[in-house]
Design an enzyme around this catalytic site. Structure first.
Site, PDB file in Angstrom:
ATOM      1  N   ALA A  37       0.842  -1.205   0.000  1.00 30.74           N
ATOM      2  CA  ALA A  37       0.000   0.000   0.000  1.00 30.74           C
ATOM      3  C   ALA A  37       0.875   1.254   0.000  1.00 30.74           C
ATOM      4  O   ALA A  37       0.583   2.237  -0.676  1.00 30.74           O
ATOM      5  CB  ALA A  37      -0.910  -0.004   1.211  1.00 30.74           C
ATOM      6  N   GLU A  38       1.969   1.190   0.760  1.00 31.84           N
ATOM      7  CA  GLU A  38       2.880   2.337   0.834  1.00 31.84           C
ATOM      8  C   GLU A  38       3.577   2.509  -0.516  1.00 31.84           C
ATOM      9  O   GLU A  38       3.738   3.620  -1.017  1.00 31.84           O
ATOM     10  CB  GLU A  38       3.903   2.096   1.951  1.00 31.84           C
ATOM     11  N   LEU A  86      -0.395  -4.444 -14.694  1.00 36.96           N
ATOM     12  CA  LEU A  86      -1.767  -3.962 -14.778  1.00 36.96           C
ATOM     13  C   LEU A  86      -1.861  -2.583 -14.151  1.00 36.96           C
ATOM     14  O   LEU A  86      -1.189  -2.302 -13.163  1.00 36.96           O
ATOM     15  CB  LEU A  86      -2.692  -4.886 -13.991  1.00 36.96           C
ATOM     16  N   LYS A 129      -7.604 -11.107  -8.081  1.00 34.34           N
ATOM     17  CA  LYS A 129      -6.181 -10.856  -8.300  1.00 34.34           C
ATOM     18  C   LYS A 129      -5.429 -11.572  -7.189  1.00 34.34           C
ATOM     19  O   LYS A 129      -5.427 -11.133  -6.039  1.00 34.34           O
ATOM     20  CB  LYS A 129      -5.891  -9.358  -8.269  1.00 34.34           C
ATOM     21  N   LYS A 303     -10.972  -7.768 -17.458  1.00 31.57           N
ATOM     22  CA  LYS A 303     -10.360  -7.778 -18.787  1.00 31.57           C
ATOM     23  C   LYS A 303     -11.446  -7.761 -19.851  1.00 31.57           C
ATOM     24  O   LYS A 303     -12.438  -8.502 -19.719  1.00 31.57           O
ATOM     25  CB  LYS A 303      -9.517  -9.053 -18.971  1.00 31.57           C
ATOM     26  N   CYS A 421       5.941  -7.978  38.070  1.00 32.33           N
ATOM     27  CA  CYS A 421       4.664  -8.045  37.355  1.00 32.33           C
ATOM     28  C   CYS A 421       3.984  -6.683  37.333  1.00 32.33           C
ATOM     29  O   CYS A 421       3.821  -6.060  38.392  1.00 32.33           O
ATOM     30  CB  CYS A 421       3.770  -9.077  38.044  1.00 32.33           C
ATOM     31  N   CYS A 424       0.631  -7.155  39.729  1.00 32.31           N
ATOM     32  CA  CYS A 424       0.663  -7.417  41.170  1.00 32.31           C
ATOM     33  C   CYS A 424       2.022  -7.144  41.795  1.00 32.31           C
ATOM     34  O   CYS A 424       2.172  -7.230  43.012  1.00 32.31           O
ATOM     35  CB  CYS A 424       0.238  -8.853  41.456  1.00 32.31           C
ATOM     36  N   CYS A 451       4.860 -14.361  35.815  1.00 33.63           N
ATOM     37  CA  CYS A 451       4.668 -13.705  37.106  1.00 33.63           C
ATOM     38  C   CYS A 451       4.422 -14.830  38.102  1.00 33.63           C
ATOM     39  O   CYS A 451       3.587 -15.707  37.866  1.00 33.63           O
ATOM     40  CB  CYS A 451       3.456 -12.791  37.024  1.00 33.63           C
ATOM     41  N   CYS A 457      -2.317 -12.732  41.938  1.00 36.66           N
ATOM     42  CA  CYS A 457      -2.186 -11.704  40.917  1.00 36.66           C
ATOM     43  C   CYS A 457      -3.561 -11.544  40.257  1.00 36.66           C
ATOM     44  O   CYS A 457      -4.110 -12.498  39.711  1.00 36.66           O
ATOM     45  CB  CYS A 457      -1.141 -12.117  39.873  1.00 36.66           C
TER      46      CYS A 457
HETATM   47  S1  IVH Z   1      -3.294 -10.184 -15.919  1.00 36.95           S
HETATM   48  C1  IVH Z   1      -1.295  -7.851 -19.206  1.00 36.95           C
HETATM   49  N1  IVH Z   1      -4.761 -11.417 -14.107  1.00 36.95           N
HETATM   50  O1  IVH Z   1      -0.892  -9.028 -10.980  1.00 36.95           O
HETATM   51  C2  IVH Z   1      -1.998  -8.513 -18.079  1.00 36.95           C
HETATM   52  N2  IVH Z   1      -2.666 -10.587 -13.436  1.00 36.95           N
HETATM   53  O2  IVH Z   1      -0.313  -6.228 -11.287  1.00 36.95           O
HETATM   54  C3  IVH Z   1      -1.088  -9.026 -17.040  1.00 36.95           C
HETATM   55  N3  IVH Z   1      -2.100 -11.054 -11.107  1.00 36.95           N
HETATM   56  O3  IVH Z   1       1.913  -9.519 -12.995  1.00 36.95           O
HETATM   57  C4  IVH Z   1      -1.614  -9.690 -15.883  1.00 36.95           C
HETATM   58  N4  IVH Z   1      -3.916 -12.150 -10.606  1.00 36.95           N
HETATM   59  O4  IVH Z   1       1.361 -11.251 -11.211  1.00 36.95           O
HETATM   60  C5  IVH Z   1      -3.613 -10.781 -14.363  1.00 36.95           C
HETATM   61  N5  IVH Z   1      -6.144 -12.567 -12.631  1.00 36.95           N
HETATM   62  C6  IVH Z   1      -5.000 -11.931 -12.881  1.00 36.95           C
HETATM   63  C7  IVH Z   1      -4.020 -11.762 -11.900  1.00 36.95           C
HETATM   64  C8  IVH Z   1      -2.861 -11.070 -12.212  1.00 36.95           C
HETATM   65  C9  IVH Z   1      -2.758 -11.717 -10.172  1.00 36.95           C
HETATM   66  C10 IVH Z   1      -0.781 -10.416 -10.922  1.00 36.95           C
HETATM   67  C11 IVH Z   1       0.239 -10.811 -11.940  1.00 36.95           C
HETATM   68  C12 IVH Z   1       0.588  -9.541 -12.652  1.00 36.95           C
HETATM   69  C13 IVH Z   1       0.239  -8.513 -11.615  1.00 36.95           C
HETATM   70  C14 IVH Z   1      -0.073  -7.183 -12.253  1.00 36.95           C
END
Ligand code: IVH
Length: 791
Positions: A37-38, A86, A129, A303, A421, A424, A451, A457
């Site tokens: 996330a970071e 992606l 994913k 997709k 502790c 206590c 403890c 305690c």
């Molecule tokens: S499609 C051009 N489908 O996420 C499309 N990737 O952030 C390429 N990943 O490298 C990837 N689940 O390691 C696709 N259902 C999924 C996925 C997926 C995990 C991973 C994969 C990719 C990364 C991209």
């Protein structure tokens, strides 16, 4: 340049350096130092700055690249068709933008929009994913010939030997009609259960546990030694294709379904959505299921289903225009460790708890995290003031998974165990680990601190009472944690026995106690006055004695008096009771304070199920067994057996024997060892004491033939897995235990039989791998009937 753009240029450079470092640690070393996330936040900041200052974009910016360079030791593989990444969506609005761009890009192919500005809807394939590692599998004439990592997208690492060890990757495609050359792409990942088991093993063997399943999968797959990979619980899920020489369907879904007929695993969650609203609904559905799924996912991928349209939309930098990942809230976040406090548990264990600067992790505010024990603090190398990665997976208590060393402040402080502790004030002592070598027991310092205050305690007393009344212990309903705290704080309950002296007048009027609830509680307490021995033992809360061990103690020794007095060696005759636990039990009952509590309980309770020594136990106590337990150097189990029978199963006779007598049965070395062992008065006495106790408990192994009918399944370990439809699991377990079997939670080479119902997974797989006996439920019922038991 204006100040604004000078500042932007500097920030861009800083971000690139930082992201390059993270990429190296993530892709090359499998050791990220910050949560995803970071990383995503830094990455987006860079993207935004570059978008605002297009003149500052450079080809080597992390925004223009995918992944990392190959690791030394692996052969390089060039991807004929690049393995791309992606784009990410973090909000619904990003998804709407994506769909709008797709429809604009396909304007010529789609039917015209309606009067309200809406265009025709596009079909999207939706799939979770998976959080693992992207791999490419090359099949030539249906044979797996090569496996590779993604690497930087154009060059990856040859990991053929490793992918062959992943159990659900077909080495040969099934059926027929596959293209002559077919590159299957997908994710190698580790399911949650496998990850937990692996980390358990890592900890037990003193190795470093993995921070999360993704790291574990990546670290396992990128091993130079494929034997290590083979020992790791990896799985593969296909989501696409690369290079193809031959025919395939012309939709994403069609391709995946066709690959599935050839034995390639695809996601069970695959879904075809018409229009963006259906995609958003899918995202919500999977989000709701996320924690229940057996593997970790970090989002959903959408997709465009039509491959011709995919080609038409094409790519932009590192990402396809026809696909996007809608991310879920991250399970890992960064925060600061403000302090480490110490909590006192039921058995007095003093455990460190992390107090954190509150941070939202996957939608939940987290301010505390468990640190388990001081070993864990040392393993993490944790200091107060550190920036740490917090992880919240499912219902599990948040964990500190890693310290971000780069961000350690200069005034960081060490974490120290308090000498007394915090509740206590009693002394805090380090636990002892018992070991035995050369017939002698030795103690070494353990990593748990306790403890010594026991029930004096308040923290221990509260936890002990909460455990004592719990459902599987004394099952006293109507006494929640809050009420226990109140009763203890007011001094009404100073030991479990005090519960049985509570009066209506003392209860009524307390918080949460009206007339009815007070009466109900008193009735529940009264109802618990005749506990079964096993429940009572479990309720005492002896360290390391769970329900199973409590049952074994009750079944084998069959009286509180015997359990109280049993010597550690005698306890180790019981199935599953090792030296450590035996010492815990013995110590618990030797403690004056505990003796007092048990004595008091004895006055108010009528403990059921006491009587004759259990058959199972009687069957396994032999003189040979005793000799074996003494761990006399050079005397193996066979030697012990010959010795025992030669001296008519009598220890006193054996002790009288001279060296010549011994030499008639044993070779020189063990004969010497036995003589030497028993020449130490202390060891002689100990052996006699154990024998005396066994005899007193009702064992008479000196009498020629003991008529002890062992239970039919004595000594066997069974495992129940999957769903049982004819009976509950509890019931099946009770039946097996009554026959003398032990019911375990995991399969090992020591398992005798596995009962597998529908839905059985990894345990069943392991059983067949080990060639164990497996019964379905019907077979199990038959087996019970054959042993004369009504199922
Ligand atoms: S499609 C051009 N489908 O996420 C499309 N990737 O952030 C390429 N990943 O490298 C990837 N689940 O390691 C696709 N259902 C999924 C996925 C997926 C995990 C991973 C994969 C990719 C990364 C991209």
């Amino acid at each position: 340049m204006s100040t604004d753009s000078t500042q932007a240029a500097q920030r861009i450079l800083d971000l690139r350096t930082e992201l390059d470092g993270h990429n190296q640690r993530y892709y090359v070393l499998d050791q990220p130092s910050i949560p995803d996330a970071e990383y995503d936040r830094l990455f987006r900041e860079l993207q935004a700055l570059e978008a605002a200052h297009p003149d500052l974009i450079s080809v080597d910016s992390p925004t223009q690249r995918v992944g990392g360079a190959p690791r030394a030791g692996f052969t390089e593989v060039r991807h004929e068709v690049p393995m791309l990444s992606l784009g990410n969506a973090f909000a619904e609005a990003d998804m709407l933008d994506f769909d709008r761009r797709v429809r604009e890009g396909l304007a010529d192919d789609l039917p015209p929009g309606d009067l309200f500005g809406g265009g025709a809807e596009v079909e999207y394939v939706c799939e979770p994913k998976l959080d693992g590692l992207a791999v490419s599998l090359l099949y030539v004439e249906g044979q797996l010939v090569r496996g590779a990592t993604r690497g930087d997208g154009s060059t990856g690492e040859d990991i053929s030997a490793n992918v062959r060890t992943v159990r659900n990757i077909p080495l040969k495609l099934q059926g027929s009609g596959w293209p002559a050359v077919l590159e299957v792409r997908g994710e190698v990942f580790m399911a949650k259960a496998g990850f937990d088991a692996l980390n358990q093993r890592q900890l037990e063997s003193g190795a470093k546990p993995f921070a999360n399943p993704r790291n574990a999968a990546a670290g396992s797959l990128r091993q130079l030694d494929s034997k290590i990979t083979a020992s790791r619980p990896l799985a593969f899920c296909c989501y696409g294709i690369g290079q193809v020489e031959g025919e395939l369907p012309d939709t994403q879904l069609g391709i995946l379904q066709t690959l599935q007929t050839w034995g390639v695993p695809i996601s069970l969650e695959l879904y075809l959505a018409r229009g963006i609203d259906a995609c958003q609904a899918y995202y919500q559905r999977i989000g709701a299921k996320r924690e229940a799924l057996p593997y970790e996912i970090d989002g959903v991928v959408f997709k465009v289903n039509n491959l011709a349209w995919q080609r038409e939309l094409g790519f932009r930098a590192r990402e396809p225009r026809w696909a996007i990942a809608h991310k879920f809230p991250a399970m890992e976040e960064l925060t600061e460790l403000l302090d480490v406090e110490f909590q006192v548990g039921r058995t007095g264990a003093v455990t460190p708890v992390a107090r954190l600067k509150p941070v939202k992790v996957a939608g939940v505010m987290v301010a505390n995290a468990t640190l388990h024990n001081m070993d864990e603090v040392a393993r993490l190398g944790l200091m107060i003031g550190d920036t740490v990665i917090i992880r919240r997976a499912g219902d599990v208590i948040p964990q500190v998974v890693q310290v971000v060393l780069e961000r350690r402040p200069l005034d960081a402080r060490a974490v120290e165990i308090p000498a007394s502790c915090p509740v206590c004030g009693s002394h805090v002592e380090r636990t002892q680990l018992v070991k035995r070598s050369k017939g002698k027991e030795s103690f070494s310092a353990g990593s748990i601190y306790r403890c010594v205050g026991r029930l004096a305690c308040q923290a221990q007393l509260k936890q002990a009472i909460i455990h004592f009344v719990s459902r599987r212990a004394m099952d006293i309903d109507g006494l929640g944690e809050k009420s226990v705290e109140q009763l203890v704080d007011l001094g009404l309950v100073q030991s479990p026995a005090d519960l049985y002296r509570l009066q209506f007048d003392q209860l009524v009027g307390l918080e949460g106690f009206a007339e009815l609830s007070s009466n109900n509680l008193l009735a529940a307490i009264d109802n618990s006055r005749k506990p079964e021995l096993a429940r009572f033992i479990y309720a005492l809360g002896i360290p390391d004695v769970g329900e199973e061990t409590a049952k074994v103690l009750a079944r084998s020794l069959a009286s509180l008096e015997r359990i109280k007095r049993a010597l550690p060696e005698v306890l180790t005759y019981l199935p599953d009771v090792g030296l450590e636990v035996a010492h815990e039990i013995h110590e618990f009952f030797s403690d004056a304070h505990n003796q007092n509590v048990i004595e008091q309980l004895g006055q108010v309770l009528d403990i059921q199920g006491q009587g004759e020594l259990g058959a199972e136990f009687a069957a396994c106590t032999t003189l040979a067994g005793l000799l074996d337990k003494l761990h006399i150097p050079s005397l193996g189990p066979t030697g012990a057996k010959t010795l025992a029978s030669k001296f008519g199963e009598s220890l006193p006779k054996l002790l009288e024997a001279d060296w010549l007598d011994l030499r008639q049965t044993l070779s020189e070395k063990p004969a010497n060892a036995v003589r030497e062992f028993f020449s130490v008065a202390e060891q002689r006495e100990r052996a006699l004491k154990i024998e005396a106790q066994l005899r007193e408990f009702g064992m008479h192994w000196e009498s020629e033939k003991r008529v002890v009918a062992g239970l039919p399944l004595a000594g066997q370990t069974w495992v129940l897995t999957g769903t049982l439809e004819l009976m509950s699991r509890e019931h099946a377990k009770a039946k097996l235990e009554a026959l003398g079997a032990k019911v375990a939670g995991s399969v090992s080479a020591k398992t005798h039989c596995v009962v597998a119902g529908p839905g059985a997974g990894s345990k069943l797989a392991k059983a067949s791998e080990l060639g164990l006996r497996v019964l379905d439920e019907a077979g199990f019922v038959e087996q019970l009937q054959a042993l004369g038991v009504t199922p």
